[in-house]
Design an enzyme around this catalytic site. Structure first.
Site, PDB file in Angstrom:
ATOM      1  N   SER A 129       0.526  -1.261   5.519  1.00  0.00           N
ATOM      2  CA  SER A 129       0.498  -1.561   3.895  1.00  0.00           C
ATOM      3  C   SER A 129       0.648  -3.045   3.359  1.00  0.00           C
ATOM      4  O   SER A 129       1.109  -3.076   2.730  1.00  0.00           O
ATOM      5  CB  SER A 129       1.767  -1.086   3.451  1.00  0.00           C
ATOM      6  OG  SER A 129       0.836   0.397   2.750  1.00  0.00           O
ATOM      7  N   SER A 153      -1.096  -0.468   1.085  1.00  0.00           N
ATOM      8  CA  SER A 153      -0.701  -0.341  -0.204  1.00  0.00           C
ATOM      9  C   SER A 153      -0.528  -1.509  -1.079  1.00  0.00           C
ATOM     10  O   SER A 153      -0.651  -1.762  -2.119  1.00  0.00           O
ATOM     11  CB  SER A 153       0.703   0.515  -0.564  1.00  0.00           C
ATOM     12  OG  SER A 153       1.665   0.370  -0.117  1.00  0.00           O
ATOM     13  N   LYS A 167       6.619  -6.443  -4.813  1.00  0.00           N
ATOM     14  CA  LYS A 167       5.843  -4.317  -5.308  1.00  0.00           C
ATOM     15  C   LYS A 167       6.548  -4.669  -6.067  1.00  0.00           C
ATOM     16  O   LYS A 167       7.855  -3.994  -5.768  1.00  0.00           O
ATOM     17  CB  LYS A 167       5.871  -4.544  -3.606  1.00  0.00           C
ATOM     18  CG  LYS A 167       4.840  -3.158  -3.014  1.00  0.00           C
ATOM     19  CD  LYS A 167       4.595  -2.939  -1.911  1.00  0.00           C
ATOM     20  CE  LYS A 167       3.395  -1.732  -2.288  1.00  0.00           C
ATOM     21  NZ  LYS A 167       3.489  -1.049  -0.792  1.00  0.00           N
TER      22      LYS A 167
END
Lengths: 96, 466
Positions: free
Chosen positions: B173, B149, B74
């Protein structure tokens, strides 16, 4: 909706170092009002006598030696990240 | 689909090469650009590392437990080879001067980072629509969100670009996008994996975990990443070690509040089916009450913005990041931050400023931290009787792109299942549990007592096999 004025939003923006334009102030006034109304519901919960929890690990006073590690990142590499620098220092607009 | 240990064995024995696995991953990444799951690729560095590993194999030297395994991080992990943007404009061209401990540990075992995935800017969101660079599309239905996320990492795992990808999970997330895209996703016990070198969001609940397509891979990656790090004072003394697939009957509690009328029927149905499979495997499953859970989302959206407002104060356009033109220092801060953050970042920073203001501190922040103690106590009581708790991972399958963007509170409700374990620091694992009639993935969430991460994975392992 929770009662929050445009002036409240401007004050929060100032506390948060955010230069908002007028459209943002208006949009955020509505959004923040709705969010505050939602989180305000928590006030109804009885928490009398409860101690607050700030962390969950139970670890306390985790210490390390106060030594400088030059191997992590060097001065040149860090200064190169600054948007403006001069004479080995980060340059900013006049402060005083 | 081969497991990581099978692929590593192929690399170590010369059946395949690290270069060929990395080239395949990069080619696959380039073939799925329409999903907008990746913000950058790190070809040059990745191929060089692959050649280094292949040279070691040829020379008969030892290679690590993840030799040649391509992975994606990420884009809030500091990593070499591409900028670390956190999907924000303020860090648009930030080239990290160091790498996250988690990335370093994976690389030390021979894993190869091939790219950086899209997220809600600064990990603020549940759909990856808050990225400053545009949303990621769901792996199964491109008209729907990836979840968030860590949406990009979930999608590259689901689309077989890489065998595993890293995410961060502060309130769901990793777990929620895992559920939306049909892969495994784990949020470990708070303090399991070092956060050093990862962009901080809410320090009292931030955790690092991974996505993978089978549980054995999850266990291996977590085993490599877990452990105490002197650079993150919240890391626990080493405790995590994977267990064999579970073979003993467990007591499992389904949280009643998570399967009520407000939850999508397809999700309730998938959860029911998973419960039946648990029973068929010999486990005892009861419905349990966790009434304090109804207050958890409000606690979360007080505590987390408070910590965000503090953690994001560092982005001011001075020492790094994009700087707006200004003639005074105050203007420089204000304009750099206004231009560098997306709207959801501003909402959270300002809510944080509000709840921490004198006059409101006791009513909001202190109240939330006391309520958090009630929640932790309620979990503790349940774990006196039950080994594992179960809920859906999210109240719905993946929703449509744009469906919830105009209403931040509605968007927050997507986190309602995942936030409570985060506030309590508990480990939680999203396990694929079927699909809707339209084929949209649905996940269930296994929640364990603090540090019971290995038990959750061993149960998931058993359920994968039965």
């Amino acid at each position: 909706m929770s009662d929050i004025s445009s002036d409240d939003v401007r004050h929060l923006a100032q506390l948060s170092s955010l230069s908002l334009d007028e459209q943002e102030v208006e949009d955020l006034r509505v959004d923040l009002g709705n969010i505050l109304e939602y989180i305000g519901e928590l006030s109804a919960l009885d928490t009398q006598g409860m101690a607050p929890t700030y962390q969950v690990t139970g670890l306390q006073n985790v210490m390390r030696d106060d030594t400088i590690h030059h191997d992590i990142a060097n001065r040149e590499a860090l200064l190169a990240l600054a948007p403006a620098s001069r004479d080995n220092q980060v340059e900013v607009p006049k402060v005083l | 689909m081969a497991t990581i240990s099978q692929l590593v064995n192929d690399v170590a024995t010369g059946t395949t090469t690290a270069r060929s696995l990395v080239e395949q991953a990069l080619a696959q990444a380039r073939s799925i650009t329409e999903y907008h799951a990746l913000l950058s690729l790190t070809d040059e560095r990745a191929l060089k590392r692959a050649d280094d590993i292949d040279a070691r194999v040829t020379a008969g030297k030892d290679v690590g437990r993840l030799a040649g395994m391509p992975f994606v991080v990420k884009d809030n992990f500091l990593a070499f080879g591409a900028p670390t943007t956190a999907a924000s404009k303020i860090l648009e061209s930030f080239h990290a001067p160091l790498q996250a401990t988690a990335v370093e540990k994976l690389e030390a075992e021979g894993a190869i980072c091939i790219g950086k995935s899209n997220l809600d800017a600064f990990a603020h969101g549940g759909s990856t629509e808050n990225s400053a660079y545009g949303p990621t599309h769901n792996a199964v239905d491109q008209s729907r969100v990836a979840g968030g996320s860590s949406g990009g990492s979930a999608v590259v795992t689901a689309l077989d670009v890489v065998p595993f990808a890293l995410g961060t999970d502060t309130g769901g997330s990793i777990r929620q996008p895992a559920s939306f895209n049909g892969v495994y996703g784990i949020k470990p016990s708070y303090g399991t994996v070092s956060r050093y070198g990862v962009v901080a969001m809410a320090s009292s609940t931030d955790t690092i975990g991974c996505f993978a397509r089978n549980i054995e891979d999850v266990e291996l990656v977590m085993d490599v990443m877990a452990g105490q790090d002197p650079r993150d004072g919240t890391t626990l003394p080493d405790f995590f070690a994977p267990l064999p697939a579970n073979a003993r009957p467990l007591k499992i509690g389904v949280i009643a509040e998570t399967i009520d009328a407000g939850v999508d029927e397809s999700v309730r149905c998938a959860t029911d089916q998973f419960v039946e499979r648990l029973r068929a495997a010999g486990h005892t499953v009861d419905t349990v009450d966790l009434p304090i859970m109804e207050s958890a989302l409000a606690m979360y959206y007080i505590i987390v913005p408070a910590e965000i407002s503090s953690n994001l104060a560092r982005y001011d356009g001075v020492r790094y990041g994009r700087r707006a033109s200004a003639s005074t220092l105050a203007e420089l801060y204000g304009r750099s931050r206004d231009q560098g953050f997306v709207t959801e970042n501003k909402r959270r920073i300002m809510i944080g400023s509000y709840v921490l203001s004198s006059g409101y501190f006791d009513a909001y922040y202190q109240q939330a931290q006391k309520a958090r103690t009630l929640l932790i106590d309620a979990y503790r009581k349940l774990f006196e009787t039950y080994d594992v708790l179960l809920s859906p991972t999210a109240p719905t399958p993946a929703f449509g792109i744009g469906e919830n963007t105009s209403d931040p509170v509605k968007m927050y409700l997507a986190d309602v299942m995942t936030v409570p374990p985060s506030l309590a620091g508990l480990p939680a694992l999203s396990v694929p549990a079927g699909t809707t009639s339209d084929g949209l993935p649905i996940g269930v969430q296994l929640i364990g007592a603090y540090r019971a991460d290995a038990l959750l994975m061993s149960l998931a392992h058993q359920m994968e096999e039965v």
